[in-house]
Design a protein around this motif. Sequence first.
Motif, PDB file in Angstrom:
ATOM      1  N   LEU A  24     -21.057 -15.833 -25.384  1.00 56.79           N
ATOM      2  CA  LEU A  24     -21.936 -14.740 -25.619  1.00 56.79           C
ATOM      3  C   LEU A  24     -21.524 -13.535 -26.387  1.00 56.79           C
ATOM      4  O   LEU A  24     -22.180 -13.008 -27.162  1.00 56.79           O
ATOM      5  CB  LEU A  24     -22.286 -14.450 -24.329  1.00 56.79           C
ATOM      6  N   THR A  73     -21.653 -14.292 -30.143  1.00 58.19           N
ATOM      7  CA  THR A  73     -23.089 -14.074 -30.634  1.00 58.19           C
ATOM      8  C   THR A  73     -23.245 -12.781 -30.543  1.00 58.19           C
ATOM      9  O   THR A  73     -24.107 -12.557 -31.758  1.00 58.19           O
ATOM     10  CB  THR A  73     -23.823 -14.967 -29.937  1.00 58.19           C
ATOM     11  N   ASN A  74     -23.054 -12.139 -29.849  1.00 59.90           N
ATOM     12  CA  ASN A  74     -23.208 -10.488 -29.858  1.00 59.90           C
ATOM     13  C   ASN A  74     -22.223  -9.776 -31.132  1.00 59.90           C
ATOM     14  O   ASN A  74     -22.865  -8.627 -31.209  1.00 59.90           O
ATOM     15  CB  ASN A  74     -22.938  -9.819 -28.405  1.00 59.90           C
ATOM     16  N   LEU A  75     -21.687 -10.285 -31.557  1.00 61.65           N
ATOM     17  CA  LEU A  75     -20.901  -9.779 -32.814  1.00 61.65           C
ATOM     18  C   LEU A  75     -21.835  -9.580 -33.713  1.00 61.65           C
ATOM     19  O   LEU A  75     -21.301  -8.628 -34.871  1.00 61.65           O
ATOM     20  CB  LEU A  75     -19.768 -10.550 -33.458  1.00 61.65           C
ATOM     21  N   VAL A  76     -22.687 -10.304 -33.944  1.00 60.10           N
ATOM     22  CA  VAL A  76     -23.608 -10.243 -35.196  1.00 60.10           C
ATOM     23  C   VAL A  76     -25.003  -9.397 -34.730  1.00 60.10           C
ATOM     24  O   VAL A  76     -25.273  -9.531 -33.539  1.00 60.10           O
ATOM     25  CB  VAL A  76     -24.102 -11.903 -35.266  1.00 60.10           C
ATOM     26  N   GLY A  77     -25.233  -8.584 -35.654  1.00 58.68           N
ATOM     27  CA  GLY A  77     -26.542  -7.559 -35.458  1.00 58.68           C
ATOM     28  C   GLY A  77     -27.539  -8.349 -35.443  1.00 58.68           C
ATOM     29  O   GLY A  77     -27.600  -9.677 -35.890  1.00 58.68           O
ATOM     30  N   SER A  78     -28.577  -7.885 -34.911  1.00 57.42           N
ATOM     31  CA  SER A  78     -29.888  -8.580 -34.493  1.00 57.42           C
ATOM     32  C   SER A  78     -30.544  -9.089 -35.952  1.00 57.42           C
ATOM     33  O   SER A  78     -31.418  -9.872 -35.916  1.00 57.42           O
ATOM     34  CB  SER A  78     -30.884  -7.765 -33.751  1.00 57.42           C
ATOM     35  N   HIS A  79     -30.178  -8.461 -37.057  1.00 53.92           N
ATOM     36  CA  HIS A  79     -30.726  -8.909 -38.211  1.00 53.92           C
ATOM     37  C   HIS A  79     -29.742  -9.931 -38.921  1.00 53.92           C
ATOM     38  O   HIS A  79     -30.013 -10.276 -40.065  1.00 53.92           O
ATOM     39  CB  HIS A  79     -30.906  -7.791 -39.151  1.00 53.92           C
ATOM     40  N   GLY A  80     -28.889 -10.466 -38.307  1.00 53.94           N
ATOM     41  CA  GLY A  80     -28.020 -11.542 -38.834  1.00 53.94           C
ATOM     42  C   GLY A  80     -26.778 -10.987 -39.870  1.00 53.94           C
ATOM     43  O   GLY A  80     -26.199 -11.708 -40.559  1.00 53.94           O
ATOM     44  N   THR A  81     -26.496  -9.622 -39.854  1.00 51.78           N
ATOM     45  CA  THR A  81     -25.719  -9.053 -40.663  1.00 51.78           C
ATOM     46  C   THR A  81     -24.175  -9.196 -39.832  1.00 51.78           C
ATOM     47  O   THR A  81     -24.069  -9.556 -38.717  1.00 51.78           O
ATOM     48  CB  THR A  81     -25.507  -7.613 -40.759  1.00 51.78           C
ATOM     49  N   GLN A  82     -23.232  -9.258 -40.727  1.00 51.76           N
ATOM     50  CA  GLN A  82     -21.777  -9.253 -40.213  1.00 51.76           C
ATOM     51  C   GLN A  82     -21.411 -10.609 -39.986  1.00 51.76           C
ATOM     52  O   GLN A  82     -20.711 -10.867 -38.719  1.00 51.76           O
ATOM     53  CB  GLN A  82     -21.548  -8.409 -39.142  1.00 51.76           C
ATOM     54  N   TYR A  83     -21.893 -11.691 -40.533  1.00 46.09           N
ATOM     55  CA  TYR A  83     -21.566 -12.886 -40.263  1.00 46.09           C
ATOM     56  C   TYR A  83     -20.092 -13.267 -40.522  1.00 46.09           C
ATOM     57  O   TYR A  83     -19.747 -14.471 -40.006  1.00 46.09           O
ATOM     58  CB  TYR A  83     -22.723 -13.945 -40.500  1.00 46.09           C
ATOM     59  N   LEU A  95     -18.561 -13.828 -37.552  1.00 47.09           N
ATOM     60  CA  LEU A  95     -18.756 -15.066 -36.535  1.00 47.09           C
ATOM     61  C   LEU A  95     -17.819 -16.145 -37.134  1.00 47.09           C
ATOM     62  O   LEU A  95     -17.366 -17.034 -36.143  1.00 47.09           O
ATOM     63  CB  LEU A  95     -20.246 -15.668 -37.017  1.00 47.09           C
ATOM     64  N   THR A  96     -17.279 -16.353 -38.298  1.00 43.24           N
ATOM     65  CA  THR A  96     -16.503 -17.162 -38.852  1.00 43.24           C
ATOM     66  C   THR A  96     -15.244 -16.892 -38.225  1.00 43.24           C
ATOM     67  O   THR A  96     -14.409 -17.975 -37.724  1.00 43.24           O
ATOM     68  CB  THR A  96     -16.315 -17.273 -40.420  1.00 43.24           C
ATOM     69  N   GLN A 128     -32.479  -6.988 -28.013  1.00 39.64           N
ATOM     70  CA  GLN A 128     -31.975  -7.895 -29.108  1.00 39.64           C
ATOM     71  C   GLN A 128     -30.956  -7.816 -29.977  1.00 39.64           C
ATOM     72  O   GLN A 128     -30.595  -8.210 -30.931  1.00 39.64           O
ATOM     73  CB  GLN A 128     -33.206  -8.426 -29.781  1.00 39.64           C
ATOM     74  N   GLY A 157     -27.152  -6.633 -31.183  1.00 42.50           N
ATOM     75  CA  GLY A 157     -25.745  -7.031 -31.131  1.00 42.50           C
ATOM     76  C   GLY A 157     -25.168  -6.349 -32.141  1.00 42.50           C
ATOM     77  O   GLY A 157     -25.681  -5.444 -32.991  1.00 42.50           O
ATOM     78  N   GLY A 158     -23.582  -6.472 -32.147  1.00 40.97           N
ATOM     79  CA  GLY A 158     -22.725  -5.957 -33.159  1.00 40.97           C
ATOM     80  C   GLY A 158     -22.974  -4.005 -33.008  1.00 40.97           C
ATOM     81  O   GLY A 158     -22.983  -3.682 -32.397  1.00 40.97           O
ATOM     82  N   GLU A 160     -25.436  -2.299 -33.623  1.00 43.32           N
ATOM     83  CA  GLU A 160     -26.701  -1.883 -32.991  1.00 43.32           C
ATOM     84  C   GLU A 160     -26.443  -1.652 -31.509  1.00 43.32           C
ATOM     85  O   GLU A 160     -26.819  -0.704 -30.764  1.00 43.32           O
ATOM     86  CB  GLU A 160     -27.802  -2.597 -33.174  1.00 43.32           C
ATOM     87  N   ARG A 220     -30.908 -12.847 -29.984  1.00 45.37           N
ATOM     88  CA  ARG A 220     -32.030 -12.970 -30.891  1.00 45.37           C
ATOM     89  C   ARG A 220     -33.223 -13.632 -30.343  1.00 45.37           C
ATOM     90  O   ARG A 220     -34.419 -13.162 -30.884  1.00 45.37           O
ATOM     91  CB  ARG A 220     -31.493 -13.572 -32.139  1.00 45.37           C
ATOM     92  N   LEU A 235     -32.276 -10.380 -45.938  1.00 49.71           N
ATOM     93  CA  LEU A 235     -31.525  -9.513 -46.355  1.00 49.71           C
ATOM     94  C   LEU A 235     -30.757  -9.559 -47.622  1.00 49.71           C
ATOM     95  O   LEU A 235     -30.736  -8.409 -48.401  1.00 49.71           O
ATOM     96  CB  LEU A 235     -30.363  -9.527 -45.378  1.00 49.71           C
TER      97      LEU A 235
END
Lengths: 319, 460, 321
Positions: A270, A273-283, A286-287, B64, B66-67, B69, B94, B292
């Motif tokens: 958990l 997965t919270n490292l990634v912003g809600s728009h999917g940035t900073q993936y 994740l790697t 929703q 993460g990171g 935000e 998400r 994006l």
Amino acid sequence: MASLPKTSDRPPTVLVTWLKWLGSRGMVHVALISLMILWSIPTLVMLISSFRDPSDIASSGWWNVFANPFDFTIENYRNVLDARGMWQSFLNSLVITIPATLLPILVASFAAYAFAWMRFPGRNALFLLVVALLVVPLQMTLIPVLRLYVDLTPGAELPSFDLPVLGGTIGGGKLFGVNSFVGLWVAHTAYGLPFAVFLLRNFFGALPRDLFESAYLDGASDLTIFFRIVLPLSGPVIAALVIFQFLWVWQDLLVALVLLGDPDLSPMMLTITNLVGSHGTQYQLLTAASFISMIVPLGIFFALQRYFVQGILAGSVKG
Amino acid sequence: MSTDFRPRSLPLFTLLALFVVALSFAACGDDDDGATATPGDGTPTDGPTATQPADIGAVSVLGQWGGAELETFESVVAPWQTETGGDMKFTGTRDIISLLTLNVEGGSPPDIAIPSEIGLLRKFARAGDLVPLSACGLEEEVRANFPQAFIDLGTVDGELYGFFFKADGKATIWYNPGFFADQSYEPLTADATFDDLLALSQEIEDDGVVAPWSIGVESGGASGWPGTDWLQAILMNNVDGGLVANDGLVDGSVPWTDPAVKEAWEKLGEIALEDGWASQGSGDGIVATNFLDAIFPLFEDPPEAALHHQAGFAAGAIVEQFPNAVAGTDFDFFPWPGGAVIGSADIVYAFNDDEATCSMMKYLATAAAQQIWVEAGGAISPNTGVELSAYPDAVIANAAERLTEAETFRFDLDDSIGGATQQAIWAGVLEYVTKPGDLDSILSGIEDAAVAQRAAAEEE
Amino acid sequence: MIGRRWWVPWLWLAPTLVLLGVFLVYPSIDTIRRSFLDTGSDSWVGLDNYQFIVENPQPLVADTHSALMNNVLWMTMFTLFTVAIGLGIAVLAGRVRYEAVAKATIFIPMAISFVALSVIWRFMYEFNSDIGTVNAVTTGAGGLLRDIGMDSNLSEPTAWLQNDGSPQTVFTDAGPDDLPGPFQINNMALITVGIWNWTGFTMIILSAGLKSISTEVLEAARVDGANEWQIFRRITVPILSPTIVVVSTTLIIQTLKTFDLVWVMTGGRFDTDVVATLFFRQAFVIGDFGVGAALAVVLMLFVVPIMVLTIRRFQFQEEIR
């Protein structure tokens, strides 16, 4: 005059040589290594990406790394390790996963032994029911289970203690029900049972009958046979089960999210997965995070390799 | 003859142990943040100890973020925690819609939820799962400080249930001012027309330096949603009777097969389906490009496209990708020709009226709380009490002003409807961009979903 | 042979049965119940939800037929390749000194969480051939082919995850653009990710099975002059066949539940929906528990023929013991 050997008697040398070459050690190596390389490519891509800047990842392919070998950064790893609550969620993951790995295997092996070597009415039908339960979609089970847990949650809390040097807390949460580690252990045990019973029953059933017969003749009870004969001989399959169950619970997100709820108790998955912003940035985080979270399951895998040992069966029959 | 389970592979376990120790040392030193307290500990970790506030308890929030935000939200909540001694337990995902549905259905809802679509609000309110704002004594304050449009959106069957937290303006076209100056292009103004937009696009294409547009609609399971922003912008601004049609689509009085709606889709096609107008190439490229990633070609060196239609969050994405970009000089927006404003926002509503829950709800609605996020950048507050000077740069202040003072303002179309219709619209966009010949069947497909959704809602 | 009291087996089974009853059986019954109720699980609607699945009235949002077909594709292709490659590697790796490393390489994909899996394969399948590995390779190959005079579609990048056309369009324009049923580029792309992920699973289990084969039998065969291929075909595979059945059954059932992979990579869009993603979207995104539950029941019914085949297998195995 000596008769010439008939054509059909002459060994087909070319064919034999070719077949021998195919089955030879060389080919084994070639085939295996090419498969290994092919398989590793995506993992390699991931590894390389975890050392690159996010702007680099978006603009150029990973093969550019070979052009600029020093253009890498460990910033991603540092960000992940420093991320808030990462250590605590690592501890939580351990607290969640270890019992949830051992319990189902224990429970399942009792049942598998009964299915394999005991006779009772409805044995086959019941076994198939257990296996059929493999197909039940997890998400639908969560609604009634959640309802049940909400009703069963006591006010009492599980004791917790703080780790002295390393920091963090082990334990905590409620005694049972929602927001409890115990509730999560029980749930994961139940979800892991169908596959474990299926696999174990297959292996137990393949053990030679003579083993059991000599044990019965010696007057051994079921429990003795189970712990002294069946379990030790099942090293490989139990090792395989430990690997998988550990993996599945370690990587689980949904069950923890729903049944555990409290973010202070949440596992590493958990937090990652919270490292990634809600728009999917900073993936790129994740790697890096994935590699970090991979280390423990991989460690288990390597540690259990020795249980994949050949010839256990042969040895015991003689003895 | 029992199996020996003591680990024999000592080197490996030493390695593992070392790793564990390393992890803990790396993580050491970050345990002093107030937001995630260890279980059972609700007292604040910093602040004056002279007057210890009563421990108001914990509030579970489902959102929703993460990171980065999430960090910003935690800094928003920090003053509340210090003042009340409360503890916020935030769960971010998400898949907030599915998790919320699951939890409510399973009898374990969070205290407060902050999603960005409204469909669930109506559903939960009608089922009696939510408490209205009046139960927390919040209603008058919200009515006084938020624009009427936002009040209406948070109202279900006459009762006010939710307020809005972090808003964003849409119908904005981003461009690279430096590039425009070099090429002598003029950004359009609010009273331009759709034909002006087409003319500008044609001009850019004729010059042959870059493709006029950068368009990307991929977004995993939500792929297609940027297309709905285009449709709504066109419908409200460039189609006769479009505003009425927009409202009709939301309340169900206008079908998706209506000629006005169809015209909006076709106008979308005039840009998106035009050969050579999108830097991604064909329809395949558009649906394969992440939304994006589609922002960035405008600001590469050299630029690869000239125009991009996206909401205000694009600014944040640009700055993250190009840290040296300066708002106003390197990136800016002009309004969609027509000037009608579309907005989206995160809505906040509560499932119970416990003291701690109400306390946090009240706090989040205040201008002070919302201003914290505004100052951090990347957000617009719908609360009229927030000063424009609080915004970090002129570009976003401009966007905020547009939002709160718009003459014609509507909430994001597909977020307003939600449910199966929203899924159908997204799927329709994907179909249309790759197989444009089927527009009529696409529209009737969306209408079928809308009809079914309304029928199901009526049964409740 | 042991004089067991009648209740002994049930004692051994009790924990399993209780846990399964609470966590799996009871929810299944609840799900079946919901499949006959309306969207909010309030009122009885009979077979309406099943009719929805059969008639497929809303192919734009919930294409039930396409999802069912996709599931069949997964059940066959995914299982076949994963088991075959897993078996091959288990056999090959057992013969070399670097067995642990070889196995680890194939196993690693399983240790990567599915969230990271989606990130990495999105990179691999990225449309922009400057970034996407697969497209870089195919457009590179296309470029080479063009240099030797052969024009093909390879020189254009392919939208691997979004393109639902027929597979040969990657190479050439000849042939139909769209094949009926699930034979789509994106389905194949997703299944490839699945195979990459799960082969470690079959490999480990089959390897455990391989290790259980007594070496004496194999040595005796070698002494008798059989070559490796014959040993494999005539001895290894038959002894291993129950394990192969177990693994295949598990995999087939797993594909019925395949959700995470498809959901994270495409969300089921572009006609890649499988029954599990469709069910999830209906129940938890759209909020229609009626149709959602009906889909889940359909999923569970798929298992029945598989179970019948497995019964036969196990009964056969009982007889030879």
